[in-house]
Scaffold this active site. Structure first.
Site, PDB file in Angstrom:
ATOM      1  N   LYS A 115       0.853  -1.190   0.000  1.00  0.00           N
ATOM      2  CA  LYS A 115       0.000   0.000   0.000  1.00  0.00           C
ATOM      3  C   LYS A 115       0.880   1.228   0.000  1.00  0.00           C
ATOM      4  CE  LYS A 115      -4.499   0.771   0.087  1.00  0.00           C
ATOM      5  NZ  LYS A 115      -5.568  -0.111  -0.425  1.00  0.00           N
TER       6      LYS A 115
HETATM    7  P1  NAD Z   1     -13.541   7.450  -2.840  1.00  0.00           P
HETATM    8  O1  NAD Z   1     -12.591   8.540  -2.575  1.00  0.00           O
HETATM    9  O2  NAD Z   1     -14.010   7.177  -4.225  1.00  0.00           O
HETATM   10  O3  NAD Z   1     -14.876   7.645  -1.940  1.00  0.00           O
HETATM   11  C1  NAD Z   1     -14.839   7.795  -0.569  1.00  0.00           C
HETATM   12  C2  NAD Z   1     -16.227   8.244  -0.098  1.00  0.00           C
HETATM   13  O4  NAD Z   1     -16.244   8.295   1.324  1.00  0.00           O
HETATM   14  C3  NAD Z   1     -16.614   9.631  -0.576  1.00  0.00           C
HETATM   15  O5  NAD Z   1     -18.032   9.685  -0.769  1.00  0.00           O
HETATM   16  C4  NAD Z   1     -16.225  10.533   0.606  1.00  0.00           C
HETATM   17  O6  NAD Z   1     -16.959  11.744   0.635  1.00  0.00           O
HETATM   18  C5  NAD Z   1     -16.591   9.624   1.762  1.00  0.00           C
HETATM   19  N1  NAD Z   1     -15.836   9.894   2.994  1.00  0.00           N
HETATM   20  C6  NAD Z   1     -14.507  10.135   3.099  1.00  0.00           C
HETATM   21  N2  NAD Z   1     -14.180  10.336   4.394  1.00  0.00           N
HETATM   22  C7  NAD Z   1     -15.326  10.177   5.094  1.00  0.00           C
HETATM   23  C8  NAD Z   1     -15.645  10.237   6.463  1.00  0.00           C
HETATM   24  N3  NAD Z   1     -14.713  10.509   7.400  1.00  0.00           N
HETATM   25  N4  NAD Z   1     -16.930  10.024   6.837  1.00  0.00           N
HETATM   26  C9  NAD Z   1     -17.880   9.746   5.912  1.00  0.00           C
HETATM   27  N5  NAD Z   1     -17.631   9.680   4.603  1.00  0.00           N
HETATM   28  C10 NAD Z   1     -16.377   9.899   4.209  1.00  0.00           C
HETATM   29  O7  NAD Z   1     -12.862   6.154  -2.198  1.00  0.00           O
HETATM   30  P2  NAD Z   1     -13.164   4.636  -2.528  1.00  0.00           P
HETATM   31  O8  NAD Z   1     -12.239   4.171  -3.573  1.00  0.00           O
HETATM   32  O9  NAD Z   1     -14.632   4.456  -2.694  1.00  0.00           O
HETATM   33  O10 NAD Z   1     -12.673   3.933  -1.189  1.00  0.00           O
HETATM   34  C11 NAD Z   1     -13.505   3.869  -0.040  1.00  0.00           C
HETATM   35  C12 NAD Z   1     -12.986   2.798   0.880  1.00  0.00           C
HETATM   36  O11 NAD Z   1     -12.960   1.551   0.178  1.00  0.00           O
HETATM   37  C13 NAD Z   1     -11.566   2.996   1.405  1.00  0.00           C
HETATM   38  O12 NAD Z   1     -11.477   2.430   2.695  1.00  0.00           O
HETATM   39  C14 NAD Z   1     -10.718   2.175   0.441  1.00  0.00           C
HETATM   40  O13 NAD Z   1      -9.482   1.780   1.008  1.00  0.00           O
HETATM   41  C15 NAD Z   1     -11.650   1.005   0.234  1.00  0.00           C
HETATM   42  N6  NAD Z   1     -11.388   0.219  -0.985  1.00  0.00           N
HETATM   43  C16 NAD Z   1     -11.398   0.809  -2.208  1.00  0.00           C
HETATM   44  C17 NAD Z   1     -11.198   0.033  -3.338  1.00  0.00           C
HETATM   45  C18 NAD Z   1     -11.276   0.605  -4.728  1.00  0.00           C
HETATM   46  O14 NAD Z   1     -11.163  -0.176  -5.690  1.00  0.00           O
HETATM   47  N7  NAD Z   1     -11.516   1.878  -4.902  1.00  0.00           N
HETATM   48  C19 NAD Z   1     -10.930  -1.328  -3.205  1.00  0.00           C
HETATM   49  C20 NAD Z   1     -10.939  -1.901  -1.933  1.00  0.00           C
HETATM   50  C21 NAD Z   1     -11.180  -1.103  -0.830  1.00  0.00           C
END
Ligand code: NAD
Length: 424
Positions: A115
């Protein structure tokens, strides 16, 4: 190393690496692994901290701090996203890297775990500043990355454009186009069809399997925290499966309609307005109120440490499907288990992203690209099989699905360590 029988102290409850270690200790205890092997599994393989000088648009110069942690390369190249956020810290990156190790093993793709992250606020940076930040970060990592060594991907606040810059910078140094250096690239530049929806689709498949597993009948009322790549697209796909999304949030707050929200309209509204607040026909709530709503399924898909010892008792969902990494603390796990809540853990539920990243890496190396239908069918098969493996392990060891997932992942990594032995 913390005592496996003891929950981490409240102070440690919000340290993701301590939380990861606590679950790892439980799993290695159940597997009766050798103490030395447990130490290897607990220790990141390699960590790099880099200073990233960037020329800003106003003519000033700033130095950002970036990290890349490779937790394990026992099963294959390190694999894991890059996060841009003001609160990135090394223990968070370490935990995220370790979760990638267990996750890749749970879905049985031939990667280790890694990561990366940069401490920055991308919302306050121009596209030019982000490009220069990304290119210099890539250049600083050149000694440890590569299609056979460490393959990054997008995570919070990083996207396909950032992956394209990363790929281009690496390729310029290699003097040849190396698409397999990162995944999550744009389709047409070595990206895979289906990658954008992959994590959300994996979450929707996990919800489907978990509802089946718990004999839930009828459409479920679903609440989703986070409306980004995982939460927004996951909510839309869950709705397409016939369920009702009654609440969803972003970082500014939440919207709620007990009769159900129209997800395509919500996503359009968010795109136009930059926030969910004020979506027609919904009431505004805080993120805390959203988590505690009366619902059948809760999908935390924002960030770490959202469900903890202080609010777990008030969670009303019967099923939690973790879209985010590390949204639930170890202390909350125990409270939820006592309440009879089924938790599909992050290292299973959000593994759709890394699975299709694996497909992307394979397609890049073959130079032959698949149709979206094939990508989604293959993902579905892998998710269903991983869900079954985890449920069986949990059942065999009389534990919850979180520890069941660690058991599956850790055992597969331990197996490779034992076969490879120690090079001396
Ligand atoms: P993103 O940036 O596309 O979206 C994040 C969302 O969460 C946004 O709507 C943002 O406004 C909201 N957010 C951020 N901080 C917040 C808080 N403190 N309280 C409430 N809402 C909040 O990110 P993503 O890619 O959707 O990733 C979200 C989670 O999923 C992370 O933990 C990431 O590690 C995990 N993840 C992502 C992927 C991927 O393929 N994108 C894969 C596995 C895991």
């Amino acid at each position: 190393m913390p005592d496996a029988a003891q929950a981490p102290s409240a102070r440690a409850e919000f340290n993701p690496f301590v939380q990861m270690q606590h679950r790892l200790d439980k799993a290695t205890g159940l597997l009766h692994l050798d103490e030395g092997l447990v130490e290897i599994l607990s220790t990141p393989h390699q960590e790099l901290t880099v200073a990233i000088p960037v020329s800003m648009d106003d003519g000033s110069m700033r130095v950002f701090t970036g990290y890349r942690v490779q937790h394990s390369v026992a099963r294959g190249p390190a694999k894991g996203g890059i996060r841009y956020a003001p609160d990135v810290h090394l223990d968070e990156v370490r935990a995220l890297a370790a979760w990638m190790t267990w996750k890749c093993a749970v879905v049985n793709v031939p990667f280790g775990g890694g990561k990366g992250g940069i401490i920055c606020d991308p919302r306050r940076m121009s596209p030019g500043e982000l490009e220069r930040l990304t290119r210099r970060y890539t250049a600083n990592l050149l000694d440890i990355i590569g299609p056979e060594r460490d393959v990054p991907a997008p995570d919070m606040n990083t996207n396909d454009q950032i992956m394209a810059w990363f790929m281009d910078t690496y390729s310029m140094h290699q003097r040849s186009t190396q698409t397999a250096i990162v995944t999550g690239k744009p389709v047409g530049l070595g990206g895979s069809k289906g990658r954008t929806i992959a994590t959300g689709l994996g979450v929707a498949i996990s919800a489907r399997e978990a509802l089946r597993y718990s004999n839930f009948e009828g459409p479920a009322r679903v609440v989703v925290q986070g409306c980004g790549n995982v939460g927004g697209l996951g909510a839309k796909l869950i709705q397409e499966d016939g369920h009702q999304v009654i609440g969803i949030s972003d970082m500014y707050g939440a919207i709620h309609n007990p009769k159900g929200l129209d997800m395509p309209a919500v996503l359009d509204y968010l795109k136009k307005n930059g926030r969910l607040e004020g979506f027609p026909g919904s009431e505004n709530l805080t993120n805390n109120e959203l988590l505690e709503l009366d619902c059948d399924v809760l999908v935390p898909a924002a960030t770490e440490n959202q469900i903890h010892s202080q609010n777990a008792e008030r969670i009303q969902a019967k099923l939690i499907v973790e879209g985010a990494n590390g949204p639930t603390s170890a202390a909350a796990d125990d409270i939820l288990q006592d309440k009879g809540v089924l938790v599909v853990p992050d290292i299973l539920a959000n593994a759709g992203g890394v699975t299709v990243s694996y497909f992307e890496w394979v397609q890049d190396r073959m130079g032959y690209f698949w149709e979206e239908k094939d990508v989604c069918e293959r993902l579905d098969r892998i998710m269903v099989s991983a869900f079954r493996d985890v449920a069986e392990a949990a059942d065999k060891h009389q534990t919850n699905m979180r520890i069941g997932a660690y058991l599956v992942g850790v055992e597969r990594v331990a197996y490779c360590h034992n076969l490879r032995g120690i090079y001396a």
